[in-house]
Design a protein around this motif. Structure first.
Motif, PDB file in Angstrom:
ATOM      1  N   GLY A  31       0.816  -1.212   0.000  1.00 53.01           N
ATOM      2  CA  GLY A  31       0.000   0.000   0.000  1.00 53.01           C
ATOM      3  C   GLY A  31       0.847   1.257   0.000  1.00 53.01           C
ATOM      4  O   GLY A  31       0.528   2.240  -0.682  1.00 53.01           O
ATOM      5  N   LEU A  32       1.947   1.248   0.738  1.00 52.70           N
ATOM      6  CA  LEU A  32       2.842   2.408   0.757  1.00 52.70           C
ATOM      7  C   LEU A  32       3.504   2.637  -0.601  1.00 52.70           C
ATOM      8  O   LEU A  32       3.716   3.785  -1.001  1.00 52.70           O
ATOM      9  N   VAL A  33       3.810   1.566  -1.320  1.00 47.97           N
ATOM     10  CA  VAL A  33       4.359   1.705  -2.673  1.00 47.97           C
ATOM     11  C   VAL A  33       3.353   2.433  -3.561  1.00 47.97           C
ATOM     12  O   VAL A  33       3.695   3.377  -4.279  1.00 47.97           O
ATOM     13  N   PHE A  34       2.090   2.006  -3.506  1.00 50.35           N
ATOM     14  CA  PHE A  34       1.058   2.663  -4.310  1.00 50.35           C
ATOM     15  C   PHE A  34       0.817   4.091  -3.835  1.00 50.35           C
ATOM     16  O   PHE A  34       0.609   4.996  -4.642  1.00 50.35           O
ATOM     17  N   LEU A  35       0.846   4.311  -2.526  1.00 51.19           N
ATOM     18  CA  LEU A  35       0.631   5.656  -1.990  1.00 51.19           C
ATOM     19  C   LEU A  35       1.714   6.620  -2.460  1.00 51.19           C
ATOM     20  O   LEU A  35       1.412   7.720  -2.935  1.00 51.19           O
ATOM     21  N   THR A  36       2.972   6.236  -2.320  1.00 51.08           N
ATOM     22  CA  THR A  36       4.050   7.153  -2.693  1.00 51.08           C
ATOM     23  C   THR A  36       4.050   7.442  -4.188  1.00 51.08           C
ATOM     24  O   THR A  36       4.273   8.591  -4.591  1.00 51.08           O
ATOM     25  N   ASN A  37       3.773   6.432  -5.007  1.00 48.64           N
ATOM     26  CA  ASN A  37       3.718   6.690  -6.450  1.00 48.64           C
ATOM     27  C   ASN A  37       2.482   7.507  -6.822  1.00 48.64           C
ATOM     28  O   ASN A  37       2.541   8.345  -7.724  1.00 48.64           O
ATOM     29  N   GLY A  38       1.369   7.291  -6.138  1.00 45.91           N
ATOM     30  CA  GLY A  38       0.187   8.119  -6.373  1.00 45.91           C
ATOM     31  C   GLY A  38       0.433   9.566  -5.977  1.00 45.91           C
ATOM     32  O   GLY A  38       0.071  10.499  -6.706  1.00 45.91           O
ATOM     33  N   LEU A  39       1.067   9.773  -4.834  1.00 43.46           N
ATOM     34  CA  LEU A  39       1.381  11.140  -4.398  1.00 43.46           C
ATOM     35  C   LEU A  39       2.398  11.801  -5.319  1.00 43.46           C
ATOM     36  O   LEU A  39       2.339  13.020  -5.534  1.00 43.46           O
ATOM     37  N   ALA A  40       3.323  11.024  -5.856  1.00 40.44           N
ATOM     38  CA  ALA A  40       4.287  11.586  -6.817  1.00 40.44           C
ATOM     39  C   ALA A  40       3.568  12.122  -8.050  1.00 40.44           C
ATOM     40  O   ALA A  40       3.984  13.120  -8.642  1.00 40.44           O
ATOM     41  N   LYS A  41       2.455  11.496  -8.409  1.00 40.29           N
ATOM     42  CA  LYS A  41       1.666  11.978  -9.549  1.00 40.29           C
ATOM     43  C   LYS A  41       0.895  13.242  -9.179  1.00 40.29           C
ATOM     44  O   LYS A  41       0.712  14.122 -10.008  1.00 40.29           O
ATOM     45  N   VAL A  42       0.449  13.324  -7.942  1.00 39.32           N
ATOM     46  CA  VAL A  42      -0.249  14.532  -7.481  1.00 39.32           C
ATOM     47  C   VAL A  42       0.729  15.705  -7.431  1.00 39.32           C
ATOM     48  O   VAL A  42       0.429  16.804  -7.909  1.00 39.32           O
ATOM     49  N   ILE A  43       1.900  15.476  -6.850  1.00 41.21           N
ATOM     50  CA  ILE A  43       2.913  16.525  -6.706  1.00 41.21           C
ATOM     51  C   ILE A  43       3.632  16.781  -8.027  1.00 41.21           C
ATOM     52  O   ILE A  43       4.179  17.851  -8.239  1.00 41.21           O
ATOM     53  N   GLU A  44       3.609  15.770  -8.910  1.00 36.72           N
ATOM     54  CA  GLU A  44       4.292  15.798 -10.209  1.00 36.72           C
ATOM     55  C   GLU A  44       5.800  15.975 -10.054  1.00 36.72           C
ATOM     56  O   GLU A  44       6.422  16.784 -10.734  1.00 36.72           O
ATOM     57  N   THR A  45       6.338  15.194  -9.135  1.00 34.70           N
ATOM     58  CA  THR A  45       7.774  15.165  -8.910  1.00 34.70           C
ATOM     59  C   THR A  45       8.199  13.716  -8.779  1.00 34.70           C
ATOM     60  O   THR A  45       7.588  12.958  -8.023  1.00 34.70           O
ATOM     61  N   SER A  46       9.280  13.357  -9.492  1.00 28.00           N
ATOM     62  CA  SER A  46       9.726  11.969  -9.444  1.00 28.00           C
ATOM     63  C   SER A  46      11.035  11.789  -8.679  1.00 28.00           C
ATOM     64  O   SER A  46      11.295  10.720  -8.160  1.00 28.00           O
ATOM     65  N   LYS A  47      11.858  12.809  -8.610  1.00 34.30           N
ATOM     66  CA  LYS A  47      13.171  12.690  -7.966  1.00 34.30           C
ATOM     67  C   LYS A  47      13.143  13.354  -6.592  1.00 34.30           C
ATOM     68  O   LYS A  47      12.711  14.488  -6.458  1.00 34.30           O
ATOM     69  N   TYR A  48      13.643  12.616  -5.609  1.00 34.71           N
ATOM     70  CA  TYR A  48      13.662  13.107  -4.238  1.00 34.71           C
ATOM     71  C   TYR A  48      15.063  12.925  -3.671  1.00 34.71           C
ATOM     72  O   TYR A  48      15.675  11.878  -3.841  1.00 34.71           O
ATOM     73  N   ASP A  49      15.551  13.946  -2.983  1.00 35.80           N
ATOM     74  CA  ASP A  49      16.869  13.888  -2.366  1.00 35.80           C
ATOM     75  C   ASP A  49      16.742  14.399  -0.936  1.00 35.80           C
ATOM     76  O   ASP A  49      16.505  15.589  -0.713  1.00 35.80           O
ATOM     77  N   LEU A  50      16.879  13.490   0.000  1.00 35.61           N
ATOM     78  CA  LEU A  50      16.783  13.851   1.408  1.00 35.61           C
ATOM     79  C   LEU A  50      18.152  14.093   2.026  1.00 35.61           C
ATOM     80  O   LEU A  50      18.281  14.154   3.241  1.00 35.61           O
ATOM     81  N   GLY A  51      19.178  14.208   1.178  1.00 31.96           N
ATOM     82  CA  GLY A  51      20.531  14.409   1.659  1.00 31.96           C
ATOM     83  C   GLY A  51      21.226  13.083   1.914  1.00 31.96           C
ATOM     84  O   GLY A  51      22.171  12.723   1.250  1.00 31.96           O
ATOM     85  N   PHE A  52      20.710  12.329   2.867  1.00 30.25           N
ATOM     86  CA  PHE A  52      21.284  11.030   3.197  1.00 30.25           C
ATOM     87  C   PHE A  52      20.674   9.906   2.368  1.00 30.25           C
ATOM     88  O   PHE A  52      21.150   8.773   2.392  1.00 30.25           O
TER      89      PHE A  52
END
Length: 179
Positions: A31-52
């Motif tokens: 479910g978290l896999v689907f949630l994060t990919n669904g939210l990536a479509k809402v935000i329209e951002t695919s690349k994330y960099d949290l530093g670490f």
């Protein structure tokens, strides 16, 4: 006169408890896999960099790219033609459907609400892509191991009945709740 003892009510053994808990973890993680990919479509951002930690998710343009490549590469021409002639020309509409469907699958799996139905919904989203890529010389286990196999297991097992709303719904419907 001898008294017969009634056997104790069957209890869930330790191994079953472990399996039930593991299915719950699998359900929530998927479910978290689907949630994060669904939210990536809402935000329209695919690349994330949290530093670490840096990672990619599938946003709308990434999904369109995957689908375009799969539709062009497939040897299953009727399915490829459907995506090339119906889905891709109307991508704005279908991307909204895809986003809402991914979020619905996510909510169903994370909270155990109609979890079997949510898993089937996930299969309906991922399955055609896998079929399109069947002959494309991709890594054999990419879609089956990462997406299809967990969703098939979750479509079979009533994983939402442990720590999910399906347990409440099952008791409300006299254990005839099919999900």
């Amino acid at each position: 006169m001898t008294q017969t003892q009634t056997p104790p009510v069957a209890s869930v053994d330790a191994e079953t408890t472990v399996f039930v808990r593991l299915f719950t973890v699998l359900r929530v993680f998927t479910g978290l896999v689907f949630l994060t990919n669904g939210l990536a479509k809402v935000i329209e951002t695919s690349k994330y960099d949290l530093g670490f930690f840096s990672f990619n998710l599938v946003d709308k343009s990434g999904a369109r790219h995957i689908l375009t490549g799969a539709a062009h590469q497939t040897q299953i021409r009727p399915l490829g033609a459907f995506y090339e002639n119906v889905v891709l020309p109307h991508w704005e509409l279908f991307s909204v459907f895809l986003t809402l469907a991914e979020l619905a699958v996510a909510v169903g799996l994370i909270f155990g609400i109609a979890s079997r139905l949510a898993a089937v919904g996930g299969l309906l989203l991922i399955g055609p892509i896998w079929v399109l890529l069947w002959h494309s010389n991709k890594y054999l286990w990419e879609y089956p191991a990462e997406d299809l196999f967990p969703l098939v297991l979750l479509a079979i097992a009533p994983a939402g009945r442990h720590r999910g709303f399906d347990s409440r719904l099952a008791s409300r419907f006299g254990n005839r709740w099919p999900f």
